[in-house]
Every structure is written in C-alpha cells, then in structure tokens.
Design a protein around this motif. Sequence first.
Motif, PDB file in Angstrom:
ATOM      1  N   TYR A  38       0.828  -1.198   0.000  1.00  0.00           N
ATOM      2  CA  TYR A  38       0.000   0.000   0.000  1.00  0.00           C
ATOM      3  C   TYR A  38       0.864   1.251   0.000  1.00  0.00           C
ATOM      4  CZ  TYR A  38      -3.846  -3.044   1.562  1.00  0.00           C
ATOM      5  OH  TYR A  38      -4.807  -4.017   1.671  1.00  0.00           O
ATOM      6  N   SER A  39       0.372   2.286  -0.687  1.00  0.00           N
ATOM      7  CA  SER A  39       1.074   3.578  -0.699  1.00  0.00           C
ATOM      8  C   SER A  39       0.031   4.651  -1.031  1.00  0.00           C
ATOM      9  CB  SER A  39       2.159   3.575  -1.780  1.00  0.00           C
ATOM     10  OG  SER A  39       1.544   3.430  -3.045  1.00  0.00           O
ATOM     11  N   TRP A 184     -17.156  -4.863   1.042  1.00  0.00           N
ATOM     12  CA  TRP A 184     -17.429  -3.932   2.144  1.00  0.00           C
ATOM     13  C   TRP A 184     -18.865  -3.452   2.002  1.00  0.00           C
ATOM     14  CZ3 TRP A 184     -18.617   1.287   1.207  1.00  0.00           C
ATOM     15  CH2 TRP A 184     -18.337   1.750  -0.079  1.00  0.00           C
ATOM     16  N   ASN A 189     -21.029   1.215   6.529  1.00  0.00           N
ATOM     17  CA  ASN A 189     -20.080   2.332   6.529  1.00  0.00           C
ATOM     18  C   ASN A 189     -20.708   3.720   6.409  1.00  0.00           C
ATOM     19  OD1 ASN A 189     -18.116   0.404   6.616  1.00  0.00           O
ATOM     20  ND2 ASN A 189     -17.066   1.003   4.759  1.00  0.00           N
ATOM     21  N   TRP A 197     -13.909   4.294   8.277  1.00  0.00           N
ATOM     22  CA  TRP A 197     -14.249   3.294   7.259  1.00  0.00           C
ATOM     23  C   TRP A 197     -13.002   2.556   6.782  1.00  0.00           C
ATOM     24  CZ3 TRP A 197     -15.224   8.298   4.621  1.00  0.00           C
ATOM     25  CH2 TRP A 197     -14.343   8.562   3.576  1.00  0.00           C
ATOM     26  N   HIS A 198     -11.809   3.157   6.917  1.00  0.00           N
ATOM     27  CA  HIS A 198     -10.580   2.440   6.550  1.00  0.00           C
ATOM     28  C   HIS A 198     -10.046   1.581   7.695  1.00  0.00           C
ATOM     29  CE1 HIS A 198      -9.971   5.343   3.047  1.00  0.00           C
ATOM     30  NE2 HIS A 198      -9.960   4.153   2.510  1.00  0.00           N
ATOM     31  N   PRO A 200     -10.519  -1.442   8.928  1.00  0.00           N
ATOM     32  CA  PRO A 200     -10.086  -2.844   8.778  1.00  0.00           C
ATOM     33  C   PRO A 200      -8.826  -3.050   7.927  1.00  0.00           C
ATOM     34  CG  PRO A 200     -12.411  -2.551   8.135  1.00  0.00           C
ATOM     35  CD  PRO A 200     -11.813  -1.185   8.274  1.00  0.00           C
ATOM     36  N   VAL A 201      -8.339  -2.025   7.223  1.00  0.00           N
ATOM     37  CA  VAL A 201      -7.224  -2.239   6.283  1.00  0.00           C
ATOM     38  C   VAL A 201      -5.923  -2.463   7.080  1.00  0.00           C
ATOM     39  CG1 VAL A 201      -5.930  -1.283   4.337  1.00  0.00           C
ATOM     40  CG2 VAL A 201      -8.369  -0.712   4.618  1.00  0.00           C
ATOM     41  N   VAL A 209      -0.246   5.928   5.714  1.00  0.00           N
ATOM     42  CA  VAL A 209      -0.850   6.091   4.389  1.00  0.00           C
ATOM     43  C   VAL A 209      -2.150   6.892   4.467  1.00  0.00           C
ATOM     44  CG1 VAL A 209      -2.027   4.801   2.540  1.00  0.00           C
ATOM     45  CG2 VAL A 209       0.215   4.052   3.344  1.00  0.00           C
ATOM     46  N   PHE A 210      -3.001   6.549   5.436  1.00  0.00           N
ATOM     47  CA  PHE A 210      -4.310   7.200   5.475  1.00  0.00           C
ATOM     48  C   PHE A 210      -4.230   8.640   5.981  1.00  0.00           C
ATOM     49  CE2 PHE A 210      -5.744   2.668   5.550  1.00  0.00           C
ATOM     50  CZ  PHE A 210      -6.260   2.706   4.268  1.00  0.00           C
ATOM     51  N   ARG A 228      -6.339   6.918  -8.508  1.00  0.00           N
ATOM     52  CA  ARG A 228      -5.463   5.880  -7.980  1.00  0.00           C
ATOM     53  C   ARG A 228      -6.032   4.531  -8.380  1.00  0.00           C
ATOM     54  NH1 ARG A 228      -7.106   3.314  -3.149  1.00  0.00           N
ATOM     55  NH2 ARG A 228      -4.948   2.816  -2.723  1.00  0.00           N
ATOM     56  N   ASN A 230      -6.672   0.520  -7.183  1.00  0.00           N
ATOM     57  CA  ASN A 230      -6.721  -0.452  -6.108  1.00  0.00           C
ATOM     58  C   ASN A 230      -7.022  -1.800  -6.767  1.00  0.00           C
ATOM     59  OD1 ASN A 230      -6.723  -1.237  -3.350  1.00  0.00           O
ATOM     60  ND2 ASN A 230      -8.945  -1.486  -3.487  1.00  0.00           N
ATOM     61  N   TRP A 231      -6.710  -2.892  -6.115  1.00  0.00           N
ATOM     62  CA  TRP A 231      -6.971  -4.199  -6.736  1.00  0.00           C
ATOM     63  C   TRP A 231      -7.276  -5.248  -5.691  1.00  0.00           C
ATOM     64  CZ3 TRP A 231      -4.208  -8.681  -5.683  1.00  0.00           C
ATOM     65  CH2 TRP A 231      -3.071  -8.493  -4.882  1.00  0.00           C
ATOM     66  N   PHE A 285     -16.368  10.147  -5.329  1.00  0.00           N
ATOM     67  CA  PHE A 285     -15.373   9.070  -5.396  1.00  0.00           C
ATOM     68  C   PHE A 285     -15.921   7.935  -6.271  1.00  0.00           C
ATOM     69  CE2 PHE A 285     -13.321   5.318  -3.114  1.00  0.00           C
ATOM     70  CZ  PHE A 285     -12.037   5.584  -3.527  1.00  0.00           C
ATOM     71  N   TYR A 321      -6.487 -10.129   4.151  1.00  0.00           N
ATOM     72  CA  TYR A 321      -7.485  -9.049   4.088  1.00  0.00           C
ATOM     73  C   TYR A 321      -8.252  -9.087   2.767  1.00  0.00           C
ATOM     74  CZ  TYR A 321      -9.437  -4.398   3.435  1.00  0.00           C
ATOM     75  OH  TYR A 321     -10.294  -3.371   3.166  1.00  0.00           O
ATOM     76  N   LYS A 322      -7.537  -9.352   1.686  1.00  0.00           N
ATOM     77  CA  LYS A 322      -8.184  -9.373   0.373  1.00  0.00           C
ATOM     78  C   LYS A 322      -8.938 -10.686   0.110  1.00  0.00           C
ATOM     79  CE  LYS A 322      -4.763  -6.268  -1.782  1.00  0.00           C
ATOM     80  NZ  LYS A 322      -5.544  -5.202  -2.438  1.00  0.00           N
TER      81      LYS A 322
HETATM   82  C1  HEM Z   1     -10.132   0.276   1.343  1.00  0.00           C
HETATM   83  C2  HEM Z   1     -13.447   3.771   0.855  1.00  0.00           C
HETATM   84  C3  HEM Z   1     -10.061   6.900  -0.561  1.00  0.00           C
HETATM   85  C4  HEM Z   1      -6.711   3.543   0.311  1.00  0.00           C
HETATM   86  C5  HEM Z   1     -11.301   0.965   1.388  1.00  0.00           C
HETATM   87  C6  HEM Z   1     -12.567   0.431   1.841  1.00  0.00           C
HETATM   88  C7  HEM Z   1     -13.482   1.423   1.694  1.00  0.00           C
HETATM   89  C8  HEM Z   1     -12.816   2.570   1.170  1.00  0.00           C
HETATM   90  C9  HEM Z   1     -14.970   1.345   2.027  1.00  0.00           C
HETATM   91  C10 HEM Z   1     -12.834  -0.991   2.360  1.00  0.00           C
HETATM   92  C11 HEM Z   1     -12.572  -1.027   3.845  1.00  0.00           C
HETATM   93  C12 HEM Z   1     -13.081  -2.315   4.473  1.00  0.00           C
HETATM   94  O1  HEM Z   1     -12.375  -3.338   4.389  1.00  0.00           O
HETATM   95  O2  HEM Z   1     -14.175  -2.315   5.039  1.00  0.00           O
HETATM   96  C13 HEM Z   1     -12.804   4.897   0.395  1.00  0.00           C
HETATM   97  C14 HEM Z   1     -13.485   6.130   0.063  1.00  0.00           C
HETATM   98  C15 HEM Z   1     -12.545   7.015  -0.326  1.00  0.00           C
HETATM   99  C16 HEM Z   1     -11.261   6.340  -0.237  1.00  0.00           C
HETATM  100  C17 HEM Z   1     -14.991   6.387   0.142  1.00  0.00           C
HETATM  101  C18 HEM Z   1     -12.795   8.427  -0.769  1.00  0.00           C
HETATM  102  C19 HEM Z   1     -12.312   9.465  -0.188  1.00  0.00           C
HETATM  103  C20 HEM Z   1      -8.856   6.263  -0.424  1.00  0.00           C
HETATM  104  C21 HEM Z   1      -7.599   6.887  -0.717  1.00  0.00           C
HETATM  105  C22 HEM Z   1      -6.641   5.965  -0.471  1.00  0.00           C
HETATM  106  C23 HEM Z   1      -7.316   4.739  -0.021  1.00  0.00           C
HETATM  107  C24 HEM Z   1      -7.382   8.297  -1.235  1.00  0.00           C
HETATM  108  C25 HEM Z   1      -5.168   6.206  -0.650  1.00  0.00           C
HETATM  109  C26 HEM Z   1      -4.213   5.690   0.001  1.00  0.00           C
HETATM  110  C27 HEM Z   1      -7.355   2.359   0.591  1.00  0.00           C
HETATM  111  C28 HEM Z   1      -6.676   1.074   0.737  1.00  0.00           C
HETATM  112  C29 HEM Z   1      -7.658   0.134   1.007  1.00  0.00           C
HETATM  113  C30 HEM Z   1      -8.914   0.853   1.054  1.00  0.00           C
HETATM  114  C31 HEM Z   1      -5.179   0.819   0.604  1.00  0.00           C
HETATM  115  C32 HEM Z   1      -7.471  -1.387   1.132  1.00  0.00           C
HETATM  116  C33 HEM Z   1      -7.834  -1.989  -0.216  1.00  0.00           C
HETATM  117  C34 HEM Z   1      -7.471  -3.433  -0.480  1.00  0.00           C
HETATM  118  O3  HEM Z   1      -6.438  -3.932  -0.065  1.00  0.00           O
HETATM  119  O4  HEM Z   1      -8.220  -4.083  -1.255  1.00  0.00           O
HETATM  120  N1  HEM Z   1     -11.483   2.279   1.002  1.00  0.00           N
HETATM  121  N2  HEM Z   1     -11.478   5.054   0.201  1.00  0.00           N
HETATM  122  N3  HEM Z   1      -8.653   4.967  -0.011  1.00  0.00           N
HETATM  123  N4  HEM Z   1      -8.695   2.193   0.768  1.00  0.00           N
HETATM  124 FE1  HEM Z   1     -10.056   3.637   0.538  1.00  0.00          FE
END
Ligand code: HEM
Length: 348
Positions: A38-39, A184, A189, A197-198, A200-201, A209-210, A228, A230-231, A285, A321-322
């Motif tokens: 993650y970054s 999710w 949320n 909301w972040h 659990p990550v 990061v956050f 950005r 994500n995968w 978003f 987590y994934k």
């Molecule tokens: C995961 C929402 C922006 C990084 C998630 C999750 C949600 C979410 C709901 C799943 C969390 C769970 O497991 O319940 C959002 C929303 C954003 C936003 C609404 C709008 C502002 C960002 C940004 C980053 C980020 C700007 C930049 C670092 C991540 C990462 C994960 C994640 C790294 C884990 C994903 C994975 O491994 O599959 N986000 N996010 N998010 N988000 Fe965001």
Amino acid sequence: MSLVFKPEETFRGDYSYRNSDAAILRFPFPFPEDRYMYSVNIEPHVRSGPTDAFCRPFDIDEHYIAECRDRALTLELDPGRCQVLPHMMAAQWDTLELLMENLAADYPEQFSLTKEGDVFGSRWTWINRPLGIEQHFIFGDPDTLPCEPFEYITRQAQGDFAICDQREDNLYLDAGMITSQADWSLAFNVGMNFMEWHGPVPLAHQAGVFERALKYLLMLRLGQPVRRLNWTMSINPRLDTSPESYPEWGPDRASVTVENAGGKVHLRVELQTLWRLPRSNAILFPIRCFLISIEELARVPKWGKRLYRVLSSLPPELAEYKGLTRYLPATLAWLAPLDDGAQLATGI
Ligand code: HEM
C-alpha cells in the motif's frame, strides 16, 4: 469512439462475462513493479495513461449495458445499496451534472445533453441511447426525475460511486451507490469518517498512508481530479461481492483448482477517481471496476509474469485481508509456468 456493447453477458448465474481482445489490451493493469505494498498512489486524473481506460474522466466500455442491468438487479434485491443522507441534495445535483456533461462530451454517439435557461431551474434534456432513455427535467427539481438525482445518474454509469461530505477537517461517507464492491458494506459504513471506514485495512495505518491521503484530499481542488488504482481478486466475474450477498459467492473460493484457476480467478482492478464538487464542496469518489480472468490477462505475457511475482511475494496480511488465502496456492501454481525469470522493466 465507437463501442459495441454485449448486453446479454452476465455477472452471476452462468457468468458469461468475457473481455474482447480490445478490452484485454485496455485493461488498467495495476502493477508497475514485481512487488506490491500500500502507498499513497495518487496522481492527476488527466486524459492520458498507460492504457485507454485512463483517458476519459468517466470511462465506459463494451460491458456498459450489461453492468447497468446487473446494478438494477442488485438494487431490486436490496434497495439499500443506494443510500444518500438528507443533507447531500446539492452533492447529488453536482454529481448528475458532472456525469452528464462528461459522458455527453466524450461519447456523443451514445449520450446527449441539452440545456435551456440558466443553471438552477433550467430545463435539461438527457438522452442515453444505449439504455433507450430520453428524460426532460428541471435541474434542481428532484420531482422532475423518476428517482433522486444521484440514483438516477449512477444507474446509468459503470462503477460504484461514493460521495464524501467535508467538515471538521474530515471526510464522511454520506452517500453511495455501491453494487460492485470488494467485500465492504455501504449500509455498515454510511456516515463514517475517513479513518473509521478504513479501519479494517492492515499495515496502511501504521505506515501513515491514510493520514497523508486524508490531508491531500482535504485540499483537493475543483477542476483538478486525481486518481489511484486499487486491486483485489474475485472468483468468477462477479460484480456484487458484498458482505450482504456473501453466501452466494464466498463458497466459490473453495472451488478453485490448478486446472480451473485460469478461467475462474479474476483480477479485479478499481480505477478510483476523486472530484471536488462545485456547489456542495463534497468529494465524489467513483470506483470503476474492471474484471479480467487470469487466462485473459496472461495473453499479455509481461502481465502474467508480473502477476505471478506480485502474488508470490504478497505480505500475508494483505492476502488475508483481500480474501485470497484459500485459493492463492492454486493460482500461483497456474501462473508459475509463465515466469521465465527474465527481468521486467518498471511500468506496465
Ligand atoms: C479500502 C473507501 C479513498 C486507500 C477501502 C474500503 C473502503 C474505502 C470502504 C474498504 C474497507 C473495508 O475493508 O471495510 C474509500 C473512500 C474514499 C477512499 C470512500 C474516498 C475518499 C482512499 C484513498 C486511499 C485509499 C485516497 C489512498 C491511500 C485504501 C486502501 C484500502 C482501502 C489501501 C485497502 C484496499 C485493499 O487492499 O483491497 N477504502 N477510500 N482509499 N482504501 Fe479507501
């Protein structure tokens, strides 16, 4: 751009979704290096990028009609997948305007928008040819649409959409159309703030990061969207992998073997963009989800090799987590023969 849609393909049941050669080549492959962590991988959302999928503010492709149908099915089963808190009406209209203007400008064969009069109170005509819609309405008057403006327009777009309200130096998830999420729950949320909301990550909080991402987003400027990638991975080309429907798709994770992994295991990439909205000052978003089986992906040899290297070195916390842990060994065994050990250039 001329688009040939595949309206009959499905994301459930017989899972007939497939990518054409052109769709494979435009896939937003997310790994510029052999390892992944993650970054704060945010960059300006400009009209260029490694593949065509990056080149328009709101991308649509051959799966457009089928994805809109799948969203309608999910909403029929569970209307709670679209939720908007009452103070978000201005952000709803902001979203409708942004999407209609961009879709009409980028896909004139598919969409058109005409306006008579000045902004609020003006009469708009929206034509969506692929879905057979012609709608006359008054901008700012929700009674002139068949449903609220956010639901109306996001039913006609690919990908999920969240709207974050900005207040108290934080972002709050106060609206969403979420029918193709990576496990999710919007219902859980909705109303939470960025750190909540972040929650659990794994690993990302400790790495700051956050904290950095939130600081950056609070300063996001109108007319300067960012993006950005994500995968994650999914078994079968399924859009609705929500916790609510887990019994329908969770058990499939146990069905993967080395023999069937190529067709069953899908890389699921989210091209996420962030937009400051003009009247509400909220942040839109959009989460545009792209699915590709590893068999399809491996037709680009460097992608197959790289995916093998990324997955074989993935930190176990991320794999867990994934939700990959159970089928990762079979997936790696399927991918391993593709890696000849040669060095790959950085980038996709
Ligand atoms: C995961 C929402 C922006 C990084 C998630 C999750 C949600 C979410 C709901 C799943 C969390 C769970 O497991 O319940 C959002 C929303 C954003 C936003 C609404 C709008 C502002 C960002 C940004 C980053 C980020 C700007 C930049 C670092 C991540 C990462 C994960 C994640 C790294 C884990 C994903 C994975 O491994 O599959 N986000 N996010 N998010 N988000 Fe965001």
